[in-house]
Design an enzyme around this catalytic site. Sequence first.
Site, mmCIF file in Angstrom:
data_model
loop_
_atom_site.group_PDB
_atom_site.id
_atom_site.type_symbol
_atom_site.label_atom_id
_atom_site.label_comp_id
_atom_site.label_asym_id
_atom_site.label_seq_id
_atom_site.Cartn_x
_atom_site.Cartn_y
_atom_site.Cartn_z
ATOM 1 C CE1 TYR A 260 -46.838 -14.072 22.584
ATOM 2 C CE2 TYR A 260 -45.503 -15.761 22.949
ATOM 3 C CZ TYR A 260 -46.007 -14.897 21.934
ATOM 4 O OH TYR A 260 -45.463 -15.001 20.571
ATOM 5 C CE LYS B 138 -29.925 -21.085 22.309
ATOM 6 N NZ LYS B 138 -29.108 -21.275 21.152
ATOM 7 C CG ASP C 125 -29.342 -21.691 17.832
ATOM 8 O OD1 ASP C 125 -29.912 -22.806 17.904
ATOM 9 O OD2 ASP C 125 -28.417 -21.344 18.291
ATOM 10 C CG ASP D 44 -45.476 -15.304 17.363
ATOM 11 O OD1 ASP D 44 -46.346 -15.300 16.354
ATOM 12 O OD2 ASP D 44 -45.672 -14.300 17.943
ATOM 13 C CG ASP E 118 -44.635 -14.437 11.365
ATOM 14 O OD1 ASP E 118 -45.653 -15.103 11.697
ATOM 15 O OD2 ASP E 118 -44.656 -12.875 10.965
#
Length: 366
Positions: A134, A193, A226, A250, A254
């Site tokens: 970010y 990851k 993933d 984030d 969702d």
Amino acid sequence: MGAPYRIGVLPGDGIGPEVVPVAVEVASVAARAAGLAVEWVELPAGLAAYEQFGETLPPQTVETLRGCQGWVLGPVEHHRYDPRRPGMRNPSGFLRKHFDLYANVRPARTFPGVPTRYLHVDLVVVRENTEGFYPDRNVLEGDAELRVTQDVVVSLRVVTRQACVRIAEYAFALAAQRAAQRGRPGQVTAVHKANVLRRGDGLFLECCREVAARFPEVAFDDVHVDAASYFLVRDPARYDVMVTTNLFGDILSDQAAGLVGSLGLAPSLNAGDRYAMAQAVHGSAPDIAGRGVANPTAELLSVAMLFEWLGRRHGDAAATDAAGLVEDAVRATLARGVHTPDLGGTHTTAQFSRALQEALRAATMG
Ligand code: NAD
């Protein structure tokens, strides 16, 4: 009743001015019924504040928040903010960083009466909130996304041991608390990851493992992001608390909101050690803004999370009770089939709000 809690109210953009007032109104009814004294402090923030004061986050707003115990922030229409223009600070990112609201806690739960692909989803994404990919959170001056030439952009990500350890600690403490409430063992899954981002996510995973050793009563596993998004769609019941870095959190939250029927049902709390900010997971929903049909549940349940946080922080049963009353009213209202269009219904925001207040009155009168 003790001295009132001061809670800031920042409506934000898009559907923010439609859902935030409903959340505050309904939460006020619950607070009164629970004997919780709240002083709501309305403060300018967002594009309307820019029009009026030339700043999306006027300094006076930030100063007033310092004297509050927590606040409610509506969604921010980021794509209309230009960080290069003076006064166009992103309130959401700035407040998270400035007040060190390091844990973004995003539960996803199914509600009776809301049609979903799965019957019983009950998980929480705990997202690191102060660093990661970010650009507004990573450098003292300027921005951590650099356009090196017309055709080359470099994005910098910061990962620190301190931030990884404290977000992992938050996740394990939450899993232990949920286990006690639900009468079953807790589990934390670190989502990363580290097979590709070996140093950054490698450090995150190392910290999660260290913290896991201090919480032997909570089960621990880890999964690549993933694979996590695959398993989340196939079998969400395998997850309890998912802890992860900022951007992955984030996205996954969702996705989890989609599993429980709508972004309009997905609340979140941005919590630090001293302050907390209630803020729905969803954005400003420009496609429905101004039509009076937004679902205020996410914002309202975010305020309930703030009440619950105040209750824990101050050992205040009235705040915890108020949170419970809001949750029960939401459940009862959705179970009755009072649904806004995002859930396939025809109720407006105002009708949904009235139904929530009726449910609260029915529950508290008798
Ligand atoms: P969005 O979350 O605003 O909307 C995605 C979809 O969900 C839309 O179809 C919208 O109508 C629906 N939706 C969202 N909230 C709803 C609600 N309460 N009731 C009913 N339907 C709802 O995502 P987006 O369109 O990608 O983003 C729009 C703007 O919001 C962008 O500027 C984005 O940067 C910003 N954003 C802000 C936040 C935040 O402030 N926390 C979060 C996400 C996106």
